[in-house]
Scaffold this motif. Structure first.
Motif, PDB file in Angstrom:
ATOM      1  N   PRO A  57      -3.365  16.516   0.227  1.00 45.66           N
ATOM      2  CA  PRO A  57      -3.961  16.771  -0.642  1.00 45.66           C
ATOM      3  C   PRO A  57      -4.741  16.156  -1.326  1.00 45.66           C
ATOM      4  O   PRO A  57      -5.542  15.735  -2.397  1.00 45.66           O
ATOM      5  N   ALA A  58      -4.851  14.755  -0.676  1.00 40.57           N
ATOM      6  CA  ALA A  58      -5.734  13.493  -1.842  1.00 40.57           C
ATOM      7  C   ALA A  58      -5.995  12.372  -1.420  1.00 40.57           C
ATOM      8  O   ALA A  58      -5.449  12.218   0.325  1.00 40.57           O
TER       9      ALA A  58
ATOM     10  N   THR B  73       0.922  -1.375  -0.085  1.00 42.47           N
ATOM     11  CA  THR B  73      -0.251   0.043   0.314  1.00 42.47           C
ATOM     12  C   THR B  73       0.689   1.392   0.209  1.00 42.47           C
ATOM     13  O   THR B  73       2.214   1.133   0.794  1.00 42.47           O
ATOM     14  N   LEU B  74       0.625   2.567  -0.646  1.00 43.30           N
ATOM     15  CA  LEU B  74       0.717   3.679  -0.418  1.00 43.30           C
ATOM     16  C   LEU B  74       0.023   4.513   0.054  1.00 43.30           C
ATOM     17  O   LEU B  74      -1.241   4.790   0.118  1.00 43.30           O
ATOM     18  N   CYS B  75       0.364   5.228   1.392  1.00 38.99           N
ATOM     19  CA  CYS B  75      -0.315   5.732   2.643  1.00 38.99           C
ATOM     20  C   CYS B  75       0.341   7.507   3.052  1.00 38.99           C
ATOM     21  O   CYS B  75       1.600   7.308   2.339  1.00 38.99           O
TER      22      CYS B  75
ATOM     23  N   LEU C 239      -2.946   9.711  -7.437  1.00 39.89           N
ATOM     24  CA  LEU C 239      -2.195   9.753  -8.994  1.00 39.89           C
ATOM     25  C   LEU C 239      -2.046  10.951  -9.715  1.00 39.89           C
ATOM     26  O   LEU C 239      -1.068  11.348  -9.806  1.00 39.89           O
ATOM     27  N   ALA C 240      -3.612  11.471  -8.918  1.00 37.45           N
ATOM     28  CA  ALA C 240      -3.087  13.417  -9.872  1.00 37.45           C
ATOM     29  C   ALA C 240      -2.318  14.060  -9.643  1.00 37.45           C
ATOM     30  O   ALA C 240      -2.382  15.248  -9.630  1.00 37.45           O
TER      31      ALA C 240
END
Length: 316
Positions: A131-132, A123-125, A139-140
């Protein structure tokens, strides 16, 4: 030699071999783990060994051989006799990732795949004020700010880095990889604000997600996971084919007797799906996943090829 004599010889050989296999196992099995005591692979393998002892009717002695991202233990294990009394409990990285970035003495053909046992997404935390929140927003944000964000991972060319870069390359994202000595060290540096993003297995970061201090926008699995209901799987962001998982398996030495492989695979399958083991895996953010024999070999080969492409693109 006459036809009758030939048949007699074959019959005698079968009579000798059959009881030997029927009695397997008749002594202690040594289970090599290519990592130190206390880690995820060690903990899950020891729990599984207790159940396997009951299924196989023999004792299992655990041997920890850490070092080299699992390559030291793998190298020593490949020299053991293929008699069914030496088994290898590993996660996928020593077999499919480590050989991409360092010279090793073994190949996938140095082992006999028996059965996988469990799997989990990485996972990416980020911190709660990032701000996402969703995978798409995450990803944006990274894409709009090339080179701004750092992500901790499990070492140069580690599985987590390659998993993240499979995703980032597909989206044209430039993020700065900061290597650490595993998920625990990555988490400490993330919590200490030394990196912006935690990249690693679910279990270490889960308490901080539950407390509300951390949120995990994205998984490296195609689907979502129960342990992180707010995290987007790659299917949700159009990248299902970029899935990379943390998974564990039991292997034997090269040329292990197929009949022994089959017997062990059945015992592993039954043990992995024991309710107590399923419950244990859930505490680690993992789920049972049994892939046997030839199918496991194909899984290893496919993952090796996919990670080789990413490693080459990164110049590792």
């Amino acid at each position: 030699m006459t036809y009758k004599a030939t048949c007699f010889g074959i019959a005698i050989t079968a009579m000798i071999a059959a009881p030997a296999l029927a009695e397997y196992p008749e002594r202690t099995i040594e289970l090599t783990i290519p990592a130190g005591a206390g880690g995820g692979t060690d903990t899950s393998a020891r729990k599984l060994a207790i159940l396997l002892e009951k299924k196989l009717g023999t004792s299992i002695a655990v041997i920890n051989i850490g070092g080299g991202g699992g390559s030291v233990g793998a190298t020593q294990f490949m020299l053991t006799e293929p008699d069914g009394y030496s088994l290898f409990a590993t996660w996928n990285s020593p077999l499919t990732t480590v050989p991409q970035v360092q010279s090793v003495a073994y190949t996938l053909d140095s082992f006999t795949p028996i059965a996988s046992t469990s799997e989990s997404a990485y996972t990416l935390c980020v911190k709660a004020d990032f701000p996402a929140t969703t995978g798409e927003e995450f990803l944006a944000e990274l894409a709009a700010n090339p080179g701004k964000y750092t992500y901790g991972n499990d070492g140069i060319g580690g599985t987590m880095q390659l998993a993240a870069e499979r995703i980032f390359q597909a989206k044209g994202i430039e993020a700065v990889a900061i290597p650490f000595g595993g998920a625990g060290e990555t988490l400490q540096n993330f919590l200490g604000d030394h990196v912006d993003i935690y990249g690693g297995s679910i279990a270490p970061v889960l308490p901080y997600v539950q407390s509300g201090d951390v949120k995990c926008p994205l998984l490296t699995s195609a689907a979502g996971v129960k342990a992180l209901p707010g995290a987007s799987g790659l299917e949700a962001v159009g990248l299902a084919d970029k899935e990379t998982l943390l998974w564990r398996a039991i292997l034997g030495p090269k040329d292990l007797d197929p009949s022994i492989v089959d017997k062990l695979a059945v015992a592993i399958d039954e043990s992995v799906n024991d309710p107590s083991y399923v419950e244990f895996l859930a505490t680690m953010g993992e789920v049972p996943k049994v892939v046997k024999g030839e199918a496991l070999k194909i899984r290893l080969e496919n993952e090796y090829k996919a990670l080789a492409e990413v490693s080459k693109a990164l110049g590792l």
